[in-house]
Design a protein around this motif. Structure first.
Motif, PDB file in Angstrom:
ATOM      1  N   ASP A  12      36.973  43.913  44.182  1.00 50.37           N
ATOM      2  CA  ASP A  12      37.616  45.403  44.758  1.00 50.37           C
ATOM      3  C   ASP A  12      37.068  45.922  43.570  1.00 50.37           C
ATOM      4  OD1 ASP A  12      38.634  47.195  45.519  1.00 50.37           O
ATOM      5  OD2 ASP A  12      40.794  46.272  45.406  1.00 50.37           O
ATOM      6  N   PRO A  13      36.693  47.129  44.270  1.00 48.13           N
ATOM      7  CA  PRO A  13      36.149  47.050  45.914  1.00 48.13           C
ATOM      8  C   PRO A  13      34.862  46.503  46.202  1.00 48.13           C
ATOM      9  CG  PRO A  13      35.604  48.826  43.947  1.00 48.13           C
ATOM     10  CD  PRO A  13      36.357  47.799  43.284  1.00 48.13           C
ATOM     11  N   GLN A  49      44.493  34.905  43.939  1.00 49.58           N
ATOM     12  CA  GLN A  49      44.039  36.473  43.797  1.00 49.58           C
ATOM     13  C   GLN A  49      43.341  36.858  42.419  1.00 49.58           C
ATOM     14  OE1 GLN A  49      44.085  38.938  45.414  1.00 49.58           O
ATOM     15  NE2 GLN A  49      43.715  40.990  44.065  1.00 49.58           N
ATOM     16  N   PRO A  50      43.183  35.986  41.192  1.00 50.50           N
ATOM     17  CA  PRO A  50      42.756  35.927  40.278  1.00 50.50           C
ATOM     18  C   PRO A  50      41.523  35.633  40.204  1.00 50.50           C
ATOM     19  CG  PRO A  50      44.789  34.522  39.785  1.00 50.50           C
ATOM     20  CD  PRO A  50      44.373  34.530  41.273  1.00 50.50           C
ATOM     21  N   LEU A  51      40.944  34.907  40.683  1.00 52.48           N
ATOM     22  CA  LEU A  51      39.180  34.030  40.944  1.00 52.48           C
ATOM     23  C   LEU A  51      38.817  35.728  41.669  1.00 52.48           C
ATOM     24  CD1 LEU A  51      37.640  31.639  40.649  1.00 52.48           C
ATOM     25  CD2 LEU A  51      37.654  32.010  43.533  1.00 52.48           C
ATOM     26  N   ALA A  78      39.813  38.399  41.157  1.00 47.46           N
ATOM     27  CA  ALA A  78      39.996  40.251  40.421  1.00 47.46           C
ATOM     28  C   ALA A  78      38.835  39.385  39.617  1.00 47.46           C
ATOM     29  CB  ALA A  78      41.116  39.749  40.297  1.00 47.46           C
ATOM     30  N   GLY A 125      35.100  41.583  39.178  1.00 50.57           N
ATOM     31  CA  GLY A 125      34.974  42.195  38.871  1.00 50.57           C
ATOM     32  C   GLY A 125      34.425  43.077  37.702  1.00 50.57           C
ATOM     33  N   LEU A 156      33.148  54.007  54.229  1.00 48.65           N
ATOM     34  CA  LEU A 156      32.568  52.812  53.465  1.00 48.65           C
ATOM     35  C   LEU A 156      33.939  52.723  52.576  1.00 48.65           C
ATOM     36  CD1 LEU A 156      31.081  50.887  52.189  1.00 48.65           C
ATOM     37  CD2 LEU A 156      30.109  52.160  50.559  1.00 48.65           C
ATOM     38  N   ASP A 157      33.856  53.374  51.987  1.00 51.18           N
ATOM     39  CA  ASP A 157      35.652  53.480  51.325  1.00 51.18           C
ATOM     40  C   ASP A 157      36.737  53.457  52.234  1.00 51.18           C
ATOM     41  OD1 ASP A 157      34.264  54.260  49.205  1.00 51.18           O
ATOM     42  OD2 ASP A 157      34.637  56.131  48.955  1.00 51.18           O
ATOM     43  N   GLU A 158      37.050  53.677  53.584  1.00 52.62           N
ATOM     44  CA  GLU A 158      37.955  53.415  53.721  1.00 52.62           C
ATOM     45  C   GLU A 158      38.596  52.309  54.690  1.00 52.62           C
ATOM     46  OE1 GLU A 158      39.622  56.039  55.326  1.00 52.62           O
ATOM     47  OE2 GLU A 158      41.353  54.880  56.276  1.00 52.62           O
ATOM     48  N   VAL A 216      39.589  50.040  51.989  1.00 53.14           N
ATOM     49  CA  VAL A 216      40.544  50.498  52.338  1.00 53.14           C
ATOM     50  C   VAL A 216      41.622  48.795  52.947  1.00 53.14           C
ATOM     51  CG1 VAL A 216      42.755  51.791  53.320  1.00 53.14           C
ATOM     52  CG2 VAL A 216      41.410  52.440  51.590  1.00 53.14           C
ATOM     53  N   SER A 243      41.298  46.022  51.802  1.00 54.18           N
ATOM     54  CA  SER A 243      42.058  45.308  50.967  1.00 54.18           C
ATOM     55  C   SER A 243      43.354  44.946  51.471  1.00 54.18           C
ATOM     56  CB  SER A 243      42.540  46.141  49.940  1.00 54.18           C
ATOM     57  OG  SER A 243      41.228  46.695  49.434  1.00 54.18           O
ATOM     58  N   GLN A 244      43.944  46.149  52.614  1.00 57.67           N
ATOM     59  CA  GLN A 244      44.988  46.030  53.154  1.00 57.67           C
ATOM     60  C   GLN A 244      45.234  44.473  54.094  1.00 57.67           C
ATOM     61  OE1 GLN A 244      44.926  49.262  55.481  1.00 57.67           O
ATOM     62  NE2 GLN A 244      45.999  50.385  54.194  1.00 57.67           N
ATOM     63  N   LEU A 265      45.782  41.929  50.736  1.00 54.06           N
ATOM     64  CA  LEU A 265      46.491  42.038  50.566  1.00 54.06           C
ATOM     65  C   LEU A 265      47.810  41.873  50.822  1.00 54.06           C
ATOM     66  CD1 LEU A 265      46.283  44.435  47.907  1.00 54.06           C
ATOM     67  CD2 LEU A 265      46.206  42.381  47.746  1.00 54.06           C
ATOM     68  N   GLN A 281      49.236  43.637  53.282  1.00 49.00           N
ATOM     69  CA  GLN A 281      49.851  45.201  53.225  1.00 49.00           C
ATOM     70  C   GLN A 281      50.700  45.844  54.734  1.00 49.00           C
ATOM     71  OE1 GLN A 281      47.254  47.546  51.130  1.00 49.00           O
ATOM     72  NE2 GLN A 281      49.468  48.295  51.057  1.00 49.00           N
ATOM     73  N   VAL A 326      43.579  38.810  35.411  1.00 50.72           N
ATOM     74  CA  VAL A 326      44.828  38.575  35.768  1.00 50.72           C
ATOM     75  C   VAL A 326      44.609  37.127  34.393  1.00 50.72           C
ATOM     76  CG1 VAL A 326      45.694  36.896  37.334  1.00 50.72           C
ATOM     77  CG2 VAL A 326      43.881  38.809  38.193  1.00 50.72           C
ATOM     78  N   ASP A 327      43.364  36.943  34.787  1.00 52.28           N
ATOM     79  CA  ASP A 327      43.206  35.568  34.396  1.00 52.28           C
ATOM     80  C   ASP A 327      42.432  34.931  32.963  1.00 52.28           C
ATOM     81  OD1 ASP A 327      43.083  33.451  35.738  1.00 52.28           O
ATOM     82  OD2 ASP A 327      41.138  33.236  36.472  1.00 52.28           O
ATOM     83  N   ASP A 364      49.084  40.347  38.233  1.00 53.51           N
ATOM     84  CA  ASP A 364      47.935  41.113  38.973  1.00 53.51           C
ATOM     85  C   ASP A 364      47.823  41.964  39.203  1.00 53.51           C
ATOM     86  OD1 ASP A 364      45.621  41.303  39.966  1.00 53.51           O
ATOM     87  OD2 ASP A 364      45.731  40.291  41.658  1.00 53.51           O
ATOM     88  N   SER A 366      43.586  49.569  47.576  1.00 51.55           N
ATOM     89  CA  SER A 366      44.341  50.295  49.254  1.00 51.55           C
ATOM     90  C   SER A 366      44.850  51.231  48.902  1.00 51.55           C
ATOM     91  CB  SER A 366      45.374  49.748  49.861  1.00 51.55           C
ATOM     92  OG  SER A 366      46.115  48.928  49.788  1.00 51.55           O
ATOM     93  N   ARG A 367      43.848  51.675  48.119  1.00 51.55           N
ATOM     94  CA  ARG A 367      44.099  53.820  47.426  1.00 51.55           C
ATOM     95  C   ARG A 367      45.760  53.967  46.898  1.00 51.55           C
ATOM     96  NH1 ARG A 367      42.609  55.719  52.559  1.00 51.55           N
ATOM     97  NH2 ARG A 367      40.151  56.037  52.353  1.00 51.55           N
ATOM     98  N   ARG A 413      30.758  62.313  46.349  1.00 51.97           N
ATOM     99  CA  ARG A 413      30.003  61.298  46.836  1.00 51.97           C
ATOM    100  C   ARG A 413      29.916  62.358  48.647  1.00 51.97           C
ATOM    101  NH1 ARG A 413      30.598  55.611  46.822  1.00 51.97           N
ATOM    102  NH2 ARG A 413      32.193  54.967  48.128  1.00 51.97           N
ATOM    103  N   TYR A 414      31.219  62.867  49.143  1.00 50.80           N
ATOM    104  CA  TYR A 414      31.190  62.741  50.375  1.00 50.80           C
ATOM    105  C   TYR A 414      30.408  63.830  50.889  1.00 50.80           C
ATOM    106  CZ  TYR A 414      35.035  59.416  50.361  1.00 50.80           C
ATOM    107  OH  TYR A 414      35.826  58.360  50.194  1.00 50.80           O
TER     108      TYR A 414
END
Lengths: 455, 294
Positions: free
Chosen positions: A195-196, A245-247, A249, A252, A391-393, A396, A399-400, A403, A405, B129-130, B147, B239-240, B255-256
Motif C-alpha cells: 500500500d500503495p 494484512q501483516p504480510l 503490509a 512496503g 491511479l490514485d483513485e 483508493v 484499498s476500500q 479493507l 470498507q 505490523v510484523d 495494524d 484509502s485516503r 503530480r496532477y
C-alpha cells in the motif's frame, strides 16, 4: 558612504552569477540528460552515453540522475532552463504533450527513417498522442506471475505447469498455504502486495475488462471491473483480513530486502515485473522461481500482461533539439537499445533483436517476458491527461475493496463519477487549446522534417 | 524631516535594501503570484488563463478536498491536546531540581533534532505490523498486533505518535519560561500555605500564559500544515485516511499539474489558519497575563 552602493551592488551580483551558464571550452555541444535511474540502471545508461560520447566529437552528453524528475522538470521548464533530453515512464506522454512540455518527434523520425514497424507495437503506441510521436521507447518491462518452484514441488504441484485460470490458482491455494494458529507461515498468493500498490488498476484486464473506451469514457463500473475488485476483496474475506494484512503490509518497507515475503519464502506466487530477477539474484540467490503469464478468469484471456516502458523525450524549450535527437537516435539504435536493455535486464522494445541479445541476456526468463510483450494481450495505462489522478483513485478503490470498507461496486461507481467529471473538464479544456497546439506542433514537425537549423 | 534624518533614512534603506529586495522577490512576489494563479487555470507548463473564482467553487464540491480537510482537522484535534499537555508536563518535570537533569533535558530534546524524513522512516519501522518494536512490546502484554499504518482505524493515531515525539522545541520554550517565573511569587504563595498544585495553578500558569499562547498558535499552524511524516509513512493511505491538506495540495500542484487549483487550496488553508489563530486569540485574550504591562 561612497563605497556602500558599489559594494551592495557587487554583493547582489554574487548569487545571480550562479545562474549564467559557463560556455563549453572544448567546442562541443554539451547536452544535459536527466534520468530517474540510479545504481545498476544508471550504469546501464551511462555505458550507452559513454559509447555515444566516444562515437563522435561534436556532441557531449552529461547524464544526471535526478530524483523526483517530473517535479524538477516542471520547475526547470517553467524557469526556461530545462534539460536537453530526459527519460520518464510512458504515463507522462499525454499530460506533457497537452501542456507543451515535450516536442513531437515525427519530423525527425521521418528524416531518420524510424517507423512504427521498428518497434513492438505496444511500446510504440505508448509514445503516441493525437497522432504524433512524442518520444522513443528505450526499454520495456512486463508484469507476470512469479512462482516459487520449490514450493510447488513440495506441495505436489507440477512446477512446469503453473495455474492458467484464477479458479486453478484458487484450487492450489490450500496446498500452498501454511498457517500456525493465527500466523501465516506461507501464503500462495495475494492480489495486493503493498500500500500503495504499483498497479492498483490492473485487475480488470485479467477479467476481460477495460478501464476506458479508448476515447473519452471511463468504464470502471463495467461488470468485469466490478468482478475484478470483488475478486480482490475475496482474499481477505477467505483468508482472514487480520491474518493476511501483516504480510501485505510488510512489503512496503521490505520490498528491496531479503525479508521481501516472496524472497523469504513466505509467499509462493507474486505478480511482479521483469526486474524481480535482479532482486532474487541479490537477496535470495538460491530461490528457484518460474515466470508465467498471470492466471486469468477464462482460458482465452491467458497471456494478459501489463507492459511498462521508459521513454526518451526532448523537452520543449531546449536550445538545440537537433543535437538532442542525434543522441536519441543513437540510444534508439539496435546497438544502443540492446546495450541499455541488457544492463537494465529488461525487454528490448524494438521489433528486431539480435540473437546475441537474447542469448546473453542476464534475465533468465527473458523469453517469457519478450513473448508477453509481443502478445496481443498487452495492456497499459489509459491515455488520459488525468492519469495520476486516476491511479490514485484506483488505489483508493483497491484499498476500500481490500479493507471491506464499502462494496467494490460502490467504490468503483464513486471513482467513475469523480474521474469522469475530471476527464470531461480536461477534455473540454483540451478542445479549447488543441487548435493552437496543433499549429505549433505541426510547425515544429515541418521544420524538423526539413532539417532547418532550429536556433 | 531634517536633512540629517533624511540622510539617515536613505542610508538605512540602502543598507537594508538587499533584504527588502529579497523579501520582495522571495516572499511578496510569490504570495501575490499565488493569489493570482488561484484565480487561473494554470499548470506551470502553460500560460495561466484567468477563470475567476472557478477553482474555489470547484473546491467546495471536491470530495477529496473535503476529506483531506476533515482528516487534517481530526488529526489536529487529536494531536493538539497531546502535544500541548505533554510538552508542558515534560517541561515541568525537567524544571524540578534532580541529579542528571541536564542529561534528561538533552535526551528529551534530541528527537526534535532528527530530520523529519528520518523520523518518518523510523516511525514507519516502529509501527510495522510484523517487525515493529511497538507491536513487539504490546506482544509482551498479550495484545495482538495492531495494524497501525494499514487500517483506517489506526492510521490517524499513528500520525499523532511522531508528532508527540517531536515536542522538544515547545518543551524548551516552556522550560525557559518556567525559569522566568519570579521566585518571590512562589515564596508568597508558600507563606499563604499554597500546595504545589495551587502554586502551579495560581502562579506558574498565569505567568507562563503568554508562552502557552505562543506555543498554542505555533502548534496549530504546524499541525494543520503537517506533510512530510504522513507523506513518507503512508502516502495518504489506506484509502485516503491519512491524506492531509498539504499533501493533497502538493499532489494537486506537482503530480496532477493543477497549480492554479493548488494555489486556491493554499489560500483557503491560509484563511483557515488565520481564523483558528484569531479564535485562539479571542478565546484566550482574558486569560493571558503579561507581567510587563504592570
Amino acid at each position: 558612504m561612497r563605497l556602500v552602493v558599489p559594494v551592495l551592488l557587487l554583493a547582489l551580483t554574487v548569487p545571480l552569477s550562479g545562474c549564467s551558464k559557463a560556455p563549453a571550452t572544448d567546442g562541443k555541444i554539451h547536452l544535459k540528460y536527466w534520468a530517474v535511474w540510479n545504481g545498476f540502471e544508471l550504469e546501464a545508461m551511462r555505458s550507452v552515453v559513454d559509447l555515444f560520447n566516444r562515437s563522435q566529437d561534436r556532441i557531449h552528453v552529461d547524464l544526471l540522475s535526478i530524483s523526483f524528475l517530473e517535479r524538477k522538470l516542471l520547475v526547470a521548464t517553467a524557469g526556461g532552463n530545462p534539460p536537453d533530453i530526459f527519460s520518464l515512464g510512458y504515463e507522462w506522454v499525454v499530460d506533457y504533450a497537452q501542456k507543451n512540455a515535450i516536442l513531437p518527434l515525427d519530423g525527425y523520425l521521418e528524416r531518420a527513417g524510424i517507423k512504427r514497424e521498428d518497434y513492438i507495437p505496444v511500446f510504440w503506441d505508448q509514445c503516441l498522442f493525437d497522432n504524433r510521436v512524442w518520444g522513443l521507447p528505450i526499454n520495456g518491462s512486463c508484469i507476470a506471475f512469479h512462482y516459487n518452484k520449490a514450493h510447488f514441488r513440495e506441495a505436489g504441484l507440477d512446477p512446469g505447469n503453473p495455474p492458467k485460470t484464477l479458479a486453478e490458482l484458487e484450487a492450489i491455494e490450500p496446498k500452498l498455504n501454511r498457517f500456525s494458529g493465527n500466523r501465516i507461515e506461507r501464503l500462495a498468493f495475494i492480489p495486493s502486495s503493498q500500500d500503495p500498490d504499483w498497479w492498483p488498476y490492473c485487475w480488470p484486464w485479467f477479467f476481460g475488462g477495460e478501464l476506458w473506451d479508448g476515447k473519452d469514457k471511463l468504464t470502471l463500473t463495467s461488470p468485469e471491473c466490478v468482478e475484478a475488485y470483488e475478486w480482490v476483496a475475496s482474499f481477505p474475506k477467505r483468508l482472514g483480513a487480520a491474518r493476511i494484512q501483516p504480510l501485505r503490509a510488510s512489503f512496503g518497507n521490505l520490498f528491496a530486502s531479503s525479508q521481501n515475503p516472496f524472497l523469504s519464502g513466505k509467499l509462493s506466487c507474486l505478480f511482479q515485473g521483469s526486474w524481480m530477477a535482479s532482486f532474487v539474484e541479490k537477496y535470495a540467490p538460491g530461490l528457484e522461481f518460474g515466470v508465467a503469464p498471470m492466471p486469468t478468469k477464462t482460458q482465452d484471456l491467458y497471456g494478459t500482461t501489463v507492459v511498462e516502458g521508459d521513454v526518451i523525450f526532448i523537452p520543449a524549450g531546449t536550445k538545440d533539439p537537433d543535437a538532442s535527437f542525434e543522441f536519441i537516435k543513437f540510444v534508439a539504435s539496435q546497438r544502443g537499445t540492446e546495450l541499455f536493455c541488457t544492463g537494465m535486464r529488461s525487454v528490448n522494445p524494438r521489433a528486431v533483436r539480435s540473437e546475441e541479445f537474447m542469448r546473453n541476456h542476464p534475465n533468465p526468463n527473458i523469453e517469457q517476458f519478450d513473448a508477453l510483450a509481443r502478445g496481443d494481450k498487452a495492456h497499459y495505462a489509459p491515455k488520459v491527461s488525468i492519469w495520476y489522478e486516476m491511479l490514485d483513485e484506483m488505489q483508493v478503490v483497491l484499498s476500500q475493496a481490500w479493507l471491506h470498507q464499502i462494496p467494490p461496486a460502490r467504490a468503483l461507481a464513486k471513482a467513475q463519477d469523480r474521474l469522469q467529471a475530471r476527464l470531461e473538464q480536461e477534455l473540454e479544456r483540451w478542445r479549447l487549446v488543441s487548435r493552437a497546439r496543433h499549429a505549433e506542433w505541426d510547425a515544429f514537425i515541418e521544420k524538423s522534417r526539413k532539417g532547418v537549423p532550429l536556433q | 524631516m531634517t536633512p540629517v534624518e533624511r540622510r539617515d533614512l536613505r542610508v538605512g534603506l540602502l543598507f537594508i535594501s538587499p533584504w527588502i529586495m529579497g523579501f520582495g522577490a522571495f516572499m511578496l512576489y510569490p504570495l501575490g503570484a499565488s493569489l493570482y494563479y488561484s484565480l487561473c487555470d494554470y499548470s506551470v507548463l502553460s500560460t495561466p488563463v484567468f477563470t475567476g473564482l472557478h477553482n474555489y467553487t470547484t473546491l467546495a464540491r471536491d470530495d477529496v478536498f473535503l476529506q483531506a480537510l476533515s482528516n487534517t482537522l481530526i488529526y489536529g484535534a487529536m494531536a493538539l491536546p497531546v502535544t500541548m499537555v505533554l510538552s508542558l508536563a515534560l517541561a515541568l518535570l525537567l524544571h524540578a531540581p534532580f541529579p542528571g537533569r541536564g542529561v534528561f533535558r538533552t535526551v528529551f530534546f534530541l528527537p526534535s533534532l532528527v530530520p523529519l524524513v528520518a523520523m518518518a522512516i523510523l516511525w514507519k519501522w516502529l509501527l510495522n505490523v510484523d517487525h515493529g518494536l511497538i507491536n513487539h512490546f504490546l506482544g509482551w502484554f498479550e495484545i495482538p498486533p495492531v495494524d497501525w499504518l494499514g487500517s483506517v482505524r489506526w492510521s490517524k493515531v499513528s500520525m499523532v505518535l511522531p508528532a508527540a515525539w517531536g515536542i522538544g522545541g515547545a518543551m524548551v520554550i516552556y522550560l525557559a519560561s518556567l525559569q522566568d517565573v519570579p521566585v518571590h511569587l512562589y515564596e508568597a504563595a508558600k507563606l499563604d500555605g499554597a500546595s504545589y498544585w495551587r502554586q502551579f495553578w495560581h502562579v506558574t500558569l498565569p505567568v507562563i500564559s503568554p508562552v502557552i499562547y505562543f506555543n498554542l498558535i505555533m502548534t496549530i499552524i504546524g499541525l494543520l500544515q503537517v506533510f512530510v511524516v504522513p507523506y513518507i509513512m503512508t502516502e495518504g493511505g489506506p484509502s485516503r485516511s491519512t491524506l492531509f491538506y498539504v499533501q493533497y495540495l502538493y499532489d494537486t500542484a506537482f503530480r496532477y499539474l493543477r497549480m492554479g487549483y493548488a494555489c486556491a487550496m493554499a489560500w483557503i488553508l491560509f484563511v483557515i489558519i488565520l481564523g483558528l489563530t484569531l479564535l485562539a486569540t479571542w478565546a484566550t485574550a482574558k486569560r493571558i497575563y503579561y507581567m510587563a504591562e504592570e
